[in-house]
Enzyme design. Sequence first.
Site, PDB file in Angstrom:
ATOM      1  NE  ARG A  57      -0.919  -9.961  13.369  1.00  0.00           N
ATOM      2  CZ  ARG A  57      -0.644 -11.390  14.432  1.00  0.00           C
ATOM      3  NH1 ARG A  57       0.171 -12.112  14.625  1.00  0.00           N
ATOM      4  NH2 ARG A  57      -1.724 -11.129  15.170  1.00  0.00           N
ATOM      5  CE1 TYR A 110       4.583   1.004 -10.352  1.00  0.00           C
ATOM      6  CE2 TYR A 110       3.194  -0.061  -8.565  1.00  0.00           C
ATOM      7  CZ  TYR A 110       4.397  -0.205  -9.187  1.00  0.00           C
ATOM      8  OH  TYR A 110       5.408  -0.826  -9.112  1.00  0.00           O
ATOM      9  CG  ASP A 131      -0.636   5.966  -5.202  1.00  0.00           C
ATOM     10  OD1 ASP A 131       0.175   6.740  -4.884  1.00  0.00           O
ATOM     11  OD2 ASP A 131      -0.473   4.841  -5.962  1.00  0.00           O
ATOM     12  CE  LYS A 161       8.355   3.653  -6.072  1.00  0.00           C
ATOM     13  NZ  LYS A 161       7.847   2.795  -5.244  1.00  0.00           N
TER      14      LYS A 161
END
Length: 389
Positions: A54, A106, A178, A203
Amino acid sequence: MTEKPTPTERFETRAARAGINRDPGYNSVVAPICVSATFIREDATKPGGFDYARTNNPTRQVFADAVTALEGGAGTVATTSGMAAIDLLFNDLPIGARIVAAHDCYGGTHRLLDARAQGGRFSVDYVDCTDLAALAAALESPAHLLLLETPSNPRIRITDLEAAAKLGKAAGAIVAVDNTVLSPALQRPLELGADVVVSSATKLINGHSDMIGGVLTAKDPDHAERYAWWANAAGTGAAAFDCFLALRGLRTLPLRAKAQSDTALKIAQFLDAHPHVLHVDYPGLASHPGHEIAKRQQSAFGPLLAFEVKGGLDGGAKILRQLNLFTLAQSLGGAESLINVPALMTHKAMTQEARDKAGVKDGLLRISAGLEAAEDLIADLDQALQALD
């Protein structure tokens, strides 16, 4: 065994060498996938390089180091999704913080901002960040975070990053960008004054539509360390296999980004001249209001474009039914060409009022150009548009 980039290496070389020769165990050329949840500790009083997955993982670290080198930052956190990377920005803010965000961001970002604000976590003011006067007015009051998105999704608006970053810093804000639509292959916000850059690795960075992930890169080492702390505390670190896939995609990123941008420009030019198309959003067109800014701060215009056809939603539906080479699906930046209806898909979570302010009309269609031949994609669009005759 660690291969460190030299200052003289070009972006393409750094991308192609991402994760290469980074295996101290077996000297494998490609970094291996390490799926262990925990790691041996030789001394209880002295933590090793890795202790629990983690917190960190060797494969995740190799991917994060590669992104850091490409973005030109101090450190990167690889997360479970692009939205998890965005949320890291919010985790590090004090309760009651003020955020100024792009009004046409977005849809998932808009949804998360609204949900956190409604829960009392912070306040958010949405601004057209392409309008520097409006942005300056919004930043007359102090802000903790300025969240920019350029090109914006789905209207492909362009914000002047250098000018906006100066305004944000003058207001005392962390300036975050972003960069999902372009990736570091086509735009590097940290070089233009931003403090933090976030992207959905799903993406363009990965480029194969086969994993979900995000990255956050900070310019300041202290910021990078704090975001890494939050990722560990919240448990949002990316899985080893996802990092392996994204690292594989990263090596071909410059080639894909350039080819997909070239195709998107050809498609935009075709659509811009078509009688059934009302308008096209693509900064590669000289008529686009952000064309000159995009030329200055981007190395190409990107794979994403949007257009509106006659007949609104009904007209768009007719076209979608006729297409053969474009897949009706969410996401962007993959090797395959995609098309979607933002108002019904990627931006559906926004209220009608918010969509209206952002210019996300019901009949707007968004294309992510893939690696197919541009001529074939244009021919497919041409025959589909005939449905409107």
